[in-house]
Design an enzyme around this catalytic site. Structure first.
Site, PDB file in Angstrom:
ATOM      1  N   GLY A  68       0.862  -1.143   0.336  1.00 38.17           N
ATOM      2  CA  GLY A  68      -0.256  -0.195   0.349  1.00 38.17           C
ATOM      3  C   GLY A  68       0.826   0.852  -0.114  1.00 38.17           C
ATOM      4  O   GLY A  68       0.269   2.151  -0.625  1.00 38.17           O
ATOM      5  N   ASN A 149      -8.350   4.313   8.028  1.00 35.45           N
ATOM      6  CA  ASN A 149      -7.169   2.791   8.742  1.00 35.45           C
ATOM      7  C   ASN A 149      -8.148   2.506  10.579  1.00 35.45           C
ATOM      8  O   ASN A 149      -7.877   1.632  11.139  1.00 35.45           O
ATOM      9  CB  ASN A 149      -6.271   2.577   8.408  1.00 35.45           C
ATOM     10  CG  ASN A 149      -5.623   3.922   8.544  1.00 35.45           C
ATOM     11  OD1 ASN A 149      -5.806   4.992   7.942  1.00 35.45           O
ATOM     12  ND2 ASN A 149      -4.733   3.667   8.955  1.00 35.45           N
ATOM     13  N   SER A 199      -3.616  -3.214  -0.793  1.00 31.66           N
ATOM     14  CA  SER A 199      -2.070  -3.935  -0.454  1.00 31.66           C
ATOM     15  C   SER A 199      -2.678  -5.627   0.617  1.00 31.66           C
ATOM     16  O   SER A 199      -3.806  -6.003   0.589  1.00 31.66           O
ATOM     17  CB  SER A 199      -2.056  -3.270   0.544  1.00 31.66           C
ATOM     18  OG  SER A 199      -0.657  -4.143   1.895  1.00 31.66           O
ATOM     19  N   HIS A 201      -1.491  -7.982   2.411  1.00 32.55           N
ATOM     20  CA  HIS A 201      -1.677  -8.238   3.608  1.00 32.55           C
ATOM     21  C   HIS A 201      -2.903  -8.541   4.879  1.00 32.55           C
ATOM     22  O   HIS A 201      -2.787  -8.039   5.880  1.00 32.55           O
ATOM     23  CB  HIS A 201      -0.038  -7.745   5.105  1.00 32.55           C
ATOM     24  CG  HIS A 201       0.109  -6.467   4.727  1.00 32.55           C
ATOM     25  ND1 HIS A 201      -0.003  -6.426   6.547  1.00 32.55           N
ATOM     26  CD2 HIS A 201       0.876  -5.733   3.989  1.00 32.55           C
ATOM     27  CE1 HIS A 201       0.060  -4.821   6.425  1.00 32.55           C
ATOM     28  NE2 HIS A 201       0.199  -4.638   5.359  1.00 32.55           N
ATOM     29  N   THR A 237      12.585  -6.781 -11.588  1.00 34.45           N
ATOM     30  CA  THR A 237      12.323  -8.597 -11.161  1.00 34.45           C
ATOM     31  C   THR A 237      11.135  -8.164 -10.371  1.00 34.45           C
ATOM     32  O   THR A 237      10.581  -8.028  -9.006  1.00 34.45           O
ATOM     33  CB  THR A 237      12.976  -9.411 -11.240  1.00 34.45           C
ATOM     34  OG1 THR A 237      14.219  -9.115 -12.250  1.00 34.45           O
ATOM     35  CG2 THR A 237      13.062 -10.718 -11.653  1.00 34.45           C
ATOM     36  N   CYS A 324       1.408   2.444  13.029  1.00 34.54           N
ATOM     37  CA  CYS A 324       2.429   3.066  13.000  1.00 34.54           C
ATOM     38  C   CYS A 324       2.698   4.281  12.928  1.00 34.54           C
ATOM     39  O   CYS A 324       2.920   4.599  14.399  1.00 34.54           O
ATOM     40  CB  CYS A 324       2.266   4.073  11.622  1.00 34.54           C
ATOM     41  SG  CYS A 324       1.333   2.636   9.844  1.00 34.54           S
TER      42      CYS A 324
HETATM   43  C1  LIG Z   1      -5.069   2.781   4.468  1.00 38.26           C
HETATM   44  C2  LIG Z   1      -3.608   1.778   4.292  1.00 38.26           C
HETATM   45  N1  LIG Z   1      -3.049   2.648   3.344  1.00 38.26           N
HETATM   46  C3  LIG Z   1      -1.511   2.530   3.366  1.00 38.26           C
HETATM   47  C4  LIG Z   1      -1.674   1.416   3.883  1.00 38.26           C
HETATM   48  C5  LIG Z   1       0.489   1.045   4.016  1.00 38.26           C
HETATM   49  O1  LIG Z   1      -0.083  -0.631   2.984  1.00 38.26           O
HETATM   50  P1  LIG Z   1       1.661  -1.229   3.171  1.00 38.26           P
HETATM   51  O2  LIG Z   1       1.495  -1.315   5.141  1.00 38.26           O
HETATM   52  O3  LIG Z   1       0.936  -2.739   2.363  1.00 38.26           O
HETATM   53  O4  LIG Z   1       2.584  -0.704   2.753  1.00 38.26           O
HETATM   54  C6  LIG Z   1      -2.082   1.166   5.357  1.00 38.26           C
HETATM   55  C7  LIG Z   1      -1.255   0.328   6.122  1.00 38.26           C
HETATM   56  O5  LIG Z   1      -1.774   0.244   7.727  1.00 38.26           O
HETATM   57  C8  LIG Z   1      -2.755   1.502   5.871  1.00 38.26           C
HETATM   58  O6  LIG Z   1      -4.209   0.833   6.298  1.00 38.26           O
END
Ligand SMILES: Cc1ncc(COP(=O)(O)O)c(C=O)c1O
Length: 387
Positions: A68, A149, A199, A201, A237, A324
């Site tokens: 992401g 998020n 993303s 994961h 790659t 984060c």
């Molecule tokens: C809304 C949002 N955007 C972007 C990301 C970042 O994704 P990634 O962990 O794959 O870099 C996250 C991950 O917490 C997210 O919740």
């Protein structure tokens, strides 16, 4: 018990199996012309077809990335870096974006761009009238996430698109759909976006893989220079095992019997029922216009920097905000945007996020532990006061 699915999800066993098989047997480079390369290319192309179909896009509109964050960076800098010198220098985004949108925007401010950050309303969403007022003839890019998020608030992407196309048809529209992919129907034609980030994961896939949807005709400049991979949009790659794992996770997610929404809604309702009447609380943001897997709750008088470690000791893994911001002492920029900088919610709220493999019994158990932990913290602070 893991209740932090918005931070990341456990990998699905079939995804692991797929990735192992690819790593063991298909080591070819998809850019090689021999049979090893052709087999890897086949895996890459079929995975991209699956990913494209999942959002109503074409295969050649999918750019594989490392997740992401990279997708968001590629969308923002990719658009800005290819603009002609005389192009406008105004960008619109929100105050509640993920750091991987927020930080590129801050950087662009140092490079002469003017960025308008739209505040969130108390329900966690963005006011369309305020957005309309922010649009200017020199606006070149709009970036608004689909699902927040920290609160799960859903932004009306389709309506936003209709609004901007009416007032400014050439502006590029990007949405970060990382938290939306599992629970929201995404059709890029219906949404009208030019760029969309995902993303793996967050949907039971592996870490370190994602994609950026780029509408045909929308121009971006590659951030990673080198080979011609990903149609010159991202050199290097490709991570074939990760990509195959991502496509496997998407296929599982799309099977009708795997529609997680009703189950996750039931988990959320069980959670709210379990704490109702036991402790004082309020849900931050709308309780209806939101993705079901994220619940942001204010417990008045209970500092989240006490509650989160106490719950961890009691066996419950949750966070105080996004992954984060939870490791730092910074206030959640999302709650600050919704409630202002002085509101006690900023330091007394937690984020609980649910996943499909949790059971109702798990959640009933979790609420009992949560209530006990809150009462213990209240008891401790009362003792401190009387000392
Ligand atoms: C809304 C949002 N955007 C972007 C990301 C970042 O994704 P990634 O962990 O794959 O870099 C996250 C991950 O917490 C997210 O919740």
């Amino acid at each position: 018990m893991y209740l932090d699915y918005a931070a990341t999800t456990p990998i699905h066993p079939s995804v692991l199996e797929t990735m192992f098989a690819v790593m063991e047997q298909e080591f070819g480079n998809p850019s090689s012309v021999h049979r090893f390369g052709r087999k890897a290319r086949y895996i890459l192309d079929s995975a991209k077809a699956t990913l494209a179909t999942s959002i109503g896009a074409k295969e050649n509109e999918i750019i594989m990335t490392s997740g992401g964050s990279e997708s968001n960076n590629l969308a923002i800098f990719g658009v800005i870096n290819q603009l002609p010198r005389n192009a406008g220098k105004h960008i619109i985004t929100t105050q509640i974006e993920h750091a991987s949108v927020k930080e590129p925007m801050s950087y662009l401010e140092t490079q002469g761009f003017e960025v308008t950050y739209l505040a969130a309303q108390a329900d966690g969403s963005i006011c369309l009238d305020v957005l309309q007022q922010a649009i200017r003839p020199d606006t070149v890019l709009l970036s608004i996430m689909m699902v927040n998020n920290e609160t799960g608030a859903i932004m009306p992407i389709k309506e936003i698109n209709a609004l901007i196309r009416k007032h400014h048809p050439t502006m590029i529209f990007h949405t970060d759909a990382v938290q939306a992919y599992e629970t929201q129907n995404i059709d890029v034609t219906e949404l009208g976006v030019d760029l969309l980030s995902t993303s793996a994961h967050k949907i039971s896939g592996p870490k370190g893989i994602g994609f950026l949807f780029k509408r045909q005709g929308c121009k971006i400049e590659s951030l990673v220079k080198g080979g011609e991979q990903e149609e010159n949009n991202r050199a290097g790659t490709e991570n074939i095992a990760g990509i195959a794992g991502f496509a496997c996770a998407v296929k599982i997610m799309q099977q009708p019997e795997n529609n997680v929404v009703p189950h996750i809604q039931a988990l959320r309702n069980t959670f709210l029922r379990g704490i109702a009447g036991q402790v004082a609380f309020e849900v931050n943001g709308s309780n209806t216009n939101k993705a079901p897997h994220i619940l942001n709750i204010w417990f008045p008088g209970i500092p989240s920097n006490l509650l989160v470690p106490h719950l961890d000791l009691a066996g419950i893994a949750i966070s105080a905000g996004s992954a984060c911001s939870s490791g730092s002492v910074q206030l959640s920029h999302v709650l600050v945007s919704m409630f202002g900088p002085e509101n006690p919610r900023n330091t007394e709220s937690i984020r609980i996020s649910f996943g499909p493999d949790l059971t109702i019994a798990d959640i009933e158990n979790a609420t009992k532990i949560l209530v006990r932990t809150i009462l213990k913290i209240q008891d401790l602070s009362q003792k401190e006061v009387s000392l």
